[in-house]
Write a protein that holds these residues in place. Sequence first.
Motif, PDB file in Angstrom:
ATOM      1  N   TYR A 119     -15.088  -9.456  -1.895  1.00 21.89           N
ATOM      2  CA  TYR A 119     -14.089  -9.233  -2.947  1.00 21.89           C
ATOM      3  C   TYR A 119     -13.083  -8.124  -2.633  1.00 21.89           C
ATOM      4  O   TYR A 119     -11.902  -8.262  -2.899  1.00 21.89           O
ATOM      5  N   PHE A 120     -13.550  -6.998  -2.079  1.00 25.02           N
ATOM      6  CA  PHE A 120     -12.627  -5.884  -1.888  1.00 25.02           C
ATOM      7  C   PHE A 120     -11.790  -6.028  -0.627  1.00 25.02           C
ATOM      8  O   PHE A 120     -10.724  -5.452  -0.515  1.00 25.02           O
ATOM      9  N   ASP A 136     -11.792  -5.481   8.331  1.00 27.95           N
ATOM     10  CA  ASP A 136     -12.484  -4.266   7.912  1.00 27.95           C
ATOM     11  C   ASP A 136     -12.920  -4.398   6.453  1.00 27.95           C
ATOM     12  O   ASP A 136     -12.069  -4.498   5.566  1.00 27.95           O
ATOM     13  N   PRO A 137     -14.229  -4.435   6.200  1.00 28.76           N
ATOM     14  CA  PRO A 137     -14.662  -4.571   4.809  1.00 28.76           C
ATOM     15  C   PRO A 137     -14.436  -3.269   4.041  1.00 28.76           C
ATOM     16  O   PRO A 137     -15.309  -2.416   3.962  1.00 28.76           O
ATOM     17  N   ALA A 138     -13.244  -3.116   3.478  1.00 27.74           N
ATOM     18  CA  ALA A 138     -12.927  -1.926   2.688  1.00 27.74           C
ATOM     19  C   ALA A 138     -11.915  -2.327   1.624  1.00 27.74           C
ATOM     20  O   ALA A 138     -11.243  -3.352   1.750  1.00 27.74           O
ATOM     21  N   SER A 139     -11.823  -1.526   0.570  1.00 24.77           N
ATOM     22  CA  SER A 139     -10.856  -1.826  -0.478  1.00 24.77           C
ATOM     23  C   SER A 139      -9.454  -1.465   0.007  1.00 24.77           C
ATOM     24  O   SER A 139      -9.296  -0.850   1.062  1.00 24.77           O
ATOM     25  N   ARG A 140      -8.453  -1.805  -0.773  1.00 31.65           N
ATOM     26  CA  ARG A 140      -7.104  -1.391  -0.390  1.00 31.65           C
ATOM     27  C   ARG A 140      -7.004   0.123  -0.542  1.00 31.65           C
ATOM     28  O   ARG A 140      -7.713   0.715  -1.365  1.00 31.65           O
ATOM     29  N   PRO A 141      -6.144   0.784   0.230  1.00 34.63           N
ATOM     30  CA  PRO A 141      -5.994   2.233   0.088  1.00 34.63           C
ATOM     31  C   PRO A 141      -5.452   2.579  -1.296  1.00 34.63           C
ATOM     32  O   PRO A 141      -4.607   1.866  -1.832  1.00 34.63           O
ATOM     33  N   GLY A 181     -11.523  11.868  -2.669  1.00 36.71           N
ATOM     34  CA  GLY A 181     -11.071  13.120  -2.067  1.00 36.71           C
ATOM     35  C   GLY A 181     -10.692  12.990  -0.603  1.00 36.71           C
ATOM     36  O   GLY A 181      -9.833  13.720  -0.125  1.00 36.71           O
ATOM     37  N   ASP A 182     -11.316  12.065   0.107  1.00 36.89           N
ATOM     38  CA  ASP A 182     -11.063  11.998   1.550  1.00 36.89           C
ATOM     39  C   ASP A 182     -10.474  10.657   1.981  1.00 36.89           C
ATOM     40  O   ASP A 182      -9.290  10.553   2.292  1.00 36.89           O
ATOM     41  N   GLN A 183     -11.305   9.582   1.968  1.00 33.39           N
ATOM     42  CA  GLN A 183     -10.871   8.323   2.584  1.00 33.39           C
ATOM     43  C   GLN A 183      -9.871   7.567   1.729  1.00 33.39           C
ATOM     44  O   GLN A 183      -9.151   6.710   2.229  1.00 33.39           O
ATOM     45  N   GLN A 184      -9.857   7.838   0.416  1.00 34.91           N
ATOM     46  CA  GLN A 184      -8.948   7.162  -0.516  1.00 34.91           C
ATOM     47  C   GLN A 184      -9.070   5.647  -0.483  1.00 34.91           C
ATOM     48  O   GLN A 184      -8.093   4.923  -0.672  1.00 34.91           O
ATOM     49  N   ARG A 185     -10.231   5.159  -0.222  1.00 33.84           N
ATOM     50  CA  ARG A 185     -10.544   3.740  -0.380  1.00 33.84           C
ATOM     51  C   ARG A 185     -12.055   3.600  -0.302  1.00 33.84           C
ATOM     52  O   ARG A 185     -12.747   4.511   0.150  1.00 33.84           O
ATOM     53  N   LEU A 186     -12.556   2.469  -0.757  1.00 34.73           N
ATOM     54  CA  LEU A 186     -13.994   2.232  -0.719  1.00 34.73           C
ATOM     55  C   LEU A 186     -14.343   1.627   0.630  1.00 34.73           C
ATOM     56  O   LEU A 186     -13.810   0.592   1.004  1.00 34.73           O
ATOM     57  N   GLN A 187     -15.235   2.282   1.354  1.00 32.43           N
ATOM     58  CA  GLN A 187     -15.628   1.786   2.674  1.00 32.43           C
ATOM     59  C   GLN A 187     -17.114   1.506   2.707  1.00 32.43           C
ATOM     60  O   GLN A 187     -17.870   2.034   1.896  1.00 32.43           O
ATOM     61  N   LEU A 188     -17.523   0.724   3.697  1.00 33.37           N
ATOM     62  CA  LEU A 188     -18.950   0.474   3.907  1.00 33.37           C
ATOM     63  C   LEU A 188     -19.653   1.790   4.201  1.00 33.37           C
ATOM     64  O   LEU A 188     -19.146   2.620   4.955  1.00 33.37           O
ATOM     65  N   ASN A 192     -27.282  -1.283  -1.245  1.00 31.09           N
ATOM     66  CA  ASN A 192     -26.658  -1.630   0.022  1.00 31.09           C
ATOM     67  C   ASN A 192     -26.253  -3.111   0.042  1.00 31.09           C
ATOM     68  O   ASN A 192     -25.121  -3.448   0.376  1.00 31.09           O
ATOM     69  N   ALA A 193     -27.186  -3.971  -0.357  1.00 30.48           N
ATOM     70  CA  ALA A 193     -26.892  -5.411  -0.364  1.00 30.48           C
ATOM     71  C   ALA A 193     -25.724  -5.711  -1.298  1.00 30.48           C
ATOM     72  O   ALA A 193     -24.802  -6.452  -0.956  1.00 30.48           O
ATOM     73  N   LEU A 194     -25.760  -5.099  -2.481  1.00 28.48           N
ATOM     74  CA  LEU A 194     -24.696  -5.327  -3.471  1.00 28.48           C
ATOM     75  C   LEU A 194     -23.340  -4.896  -2.931  1.00 28.48           C
ATOM     76  O   LEU A 194     -22.345  -5.628  -3.026  1.00 28.48           O
ATOM     77  N   MET A 195     -23.292  -3.704  -2.338  1.00 21.00           N
ATOM     78  CA  MET A 195     -22.012  -3.164  -1.896  1.00 21.00           C
ATOM     79  C   MET A 195     -21.464  -3.952  -0.702  1.00 21.00           C
ATOM     80  O   MET A 195     -20.264  -4.205  -0.629  1.00 21.00           O
ATOM     81  N   VAL A 196     -22.358  -4.345   0.213  1.00 23.40           N
ATOM     82  CA  VAL A 196     -21.892  -5.156   1.346  1.00 23.40           C
ATOM     83  C   VAL A 196     -21.304  -6.453   0.830  1.00 23.40           C
ATOM     84  O   VAL A 196     -20.215  -6.877   1.225  1.00 23.40           O
TER      85      VAL A 196
END
Lengths: 409, 322
Positions: A196-197, A204-209, A304-311, A186-190
């Motif tokens: 970075y992403f 919004d802490p998420a990667s690009r779509p 398959g669903d969100q098509q990006r990396l989300q928290l 959790n700490a790493l991904m946050v």
Amino acid sequence: MSSPIPAGPDRKASGDGISAATAEKPKALARPAPDKLPAWADYALLPLINVVAAFVVSGLAVLMVGANPLEAVKIMVFGALGYGEGVGFTLFYTTNFIFAGLAVAVAYHSGLFNIGAEGQAYVGGLGATFVALALDHFLPWYATVPIALVAACVFGAAWAFIPAWLQARRGSHIVITTIMFNFLANALMVWLLVNYFIQPGTMDPASRPFTEGASIPKLGGLFSLFGADLGAAPLNLCIFLALIAAVFVYVLIWRTKLGYEMRTVGLNPTAAVYAGISTSRIIIITMLISGALAGLLALNPVIGDQQRLQLNFVNGAGFVGIAVALMGRNHPVGICLAALLFGMLYQGGAELAFDMPQVSREMILVIQGLVILFAGALEHMFRPGLTRAVNMISTPQRRRMVEAGEASR
Amino acid sequence: MNAADFLDVVNATLRLSTPLILAALAGLYSERSGIVDIGLEGKMLAAAFSAAVIAALTGSAWLGLLGGIAASLVMAMIHGYASISLRGNQVVSGVAINFVASGLTAFFGQAWFGEGGRTPQLPMTARFGEIDFPGAQAVADVPVLGLVYSHFISGHNLLVYFAFLAVPATWWVVQRTRFGLRLRAVGENPAAVDTAGISVAWMRYRALMLTGLLCGVAGTYLSIAQSAAFTRDMTAGQGYIALAALIFAKWKPWPVLWTCLLFGFLDALSIRLQGVVVPGIGAVPVQAIQALPYILTMILLAGFIGKAIPPRAGGMPYVKER
């Protein structure tokens, strides 16, 4: 905790290899012992009773807030199965839970309790995202997704490796280490998402779509051939991947030498050592497979669903895997059925919160906890009574017939 | 960092370590008796919710405390029934308790109060307020001693003092009383305790009652002493940090205190350093400091700083001679 294997419930009772082996395979006995349950009761009736008990207790909680539990069940079942989109969402959740359940079950067969499927799936999503971000502009989806799949497996397995190594070589308890690795994941991904992403100019802490190059086809078209409309449900090809994984786990555990060694280590590590099996090797391999299965989970929501990396995209699915594995008795068939039940709960629960405002989605968490409690920790509560009841029903005459049949075999 | 900052961090450390100390001592009783307890988190959460609800309904902090302890005790006894009487898997039972507590508190919170499971804001009279020791204001200007007395010793709520007194009390109980001797024995070699004519199950149930009591105080502290309401999942993993602290402290009372103070300090520091740019290092990643307790415990578990040897009979249900 200092022993390489966490103690199972019957560890003391089954001190020698023989009794442990017979405990696992009731059929191998010459005749059914009076305190043994027949297989149908052990693998179908008992889990059913446990689930019913969990639902009854949850029903009491629903009563306490002044709602009608039966009405709640009706809304949930309709919400989960009553119309196309509901079915689509149910099966989408089911896909996650099959992966998570298999991950927990594989570890369980080696006597390891992997609470870390949540974190392994989270980090697995990171692997899938790296591949998706790197290749989605250049390759079609059918080339990207297999590479992302491998990456998700590798990242998930890598996250399981350190707890596995610590258990195998240092004897530190896998339960504790995998819990901590959930927090570390959790700490790493946050940290990665926030620093970075994240897209410049967004909060919004998420990667690009991802583009079309990293997507997994939805099954809406397939279902419309049969006249069902999945609506916006994100059900995709991953569900077939989950079923393939279930077959893989069955073959691995019951049809390969490695699976035999894994079960031996799980049932009796001392006997395994005498049989020339390296327990530390088995522990590490088991956890790598378990972590890889958890990592696969990430494909379903991320690509398959969100098509990006989300928290927090795993959203507790890894923990549901514990309930699914316990309820499914760690067998792939049972896991698929239990995953379907939890898929229905998650989808139906969302509908329920909509229709009955006093019954919030957290009801599912209660049911999940109670299933773990009744099917896991309290598994010996109903067993003695059920055994007596079953033995009373099956007449002595029938038992003699069974004995005669077994003897002549 | 100037003097005022330093005082802030020290006080925050005391506040943040209190629930960790209580929960870790709770786990100590359970684990020294041979019952692995993953469910500290769930018990704290149930207690926090129950305390907040009862304090809101009655307006009494003391009844809230009782309610918190009662909820935690119920959870502890379910864990005991599953793992002592039914000889179930203790880890699974603890995990189940965490989920049930997380689900039930959010569920009832939402159903009864709305607002996303948040309980009503408590007035100061329904909480454990800060206690100013006599003369604290008068000596505040005396260098060092007066400062320590007025800032660190005085001015906390009752449960903070309870937590810090629970450490020597636990040491005394575990190391100096007959009960403690038997507690340790039942966690190392239950068969020997059984041979001596002492009931293993009863010993373990009593240990779990103490666990329930201390977790109850820890949860109560969170909802009606440290804050003024229960919020959803307000334990936020502190039960697991306490578990890590217990392991880091090698299941001993005094090391539990030092470890919890260290982990509390890291937490206080991570709040303090939010967005602070340290010269030469740049912005400090808060997540890294928050992850430190886990990383330190992992390093200990890997055997690089001493060795954590748990009670020998931990996690194993006791089966009488057959």
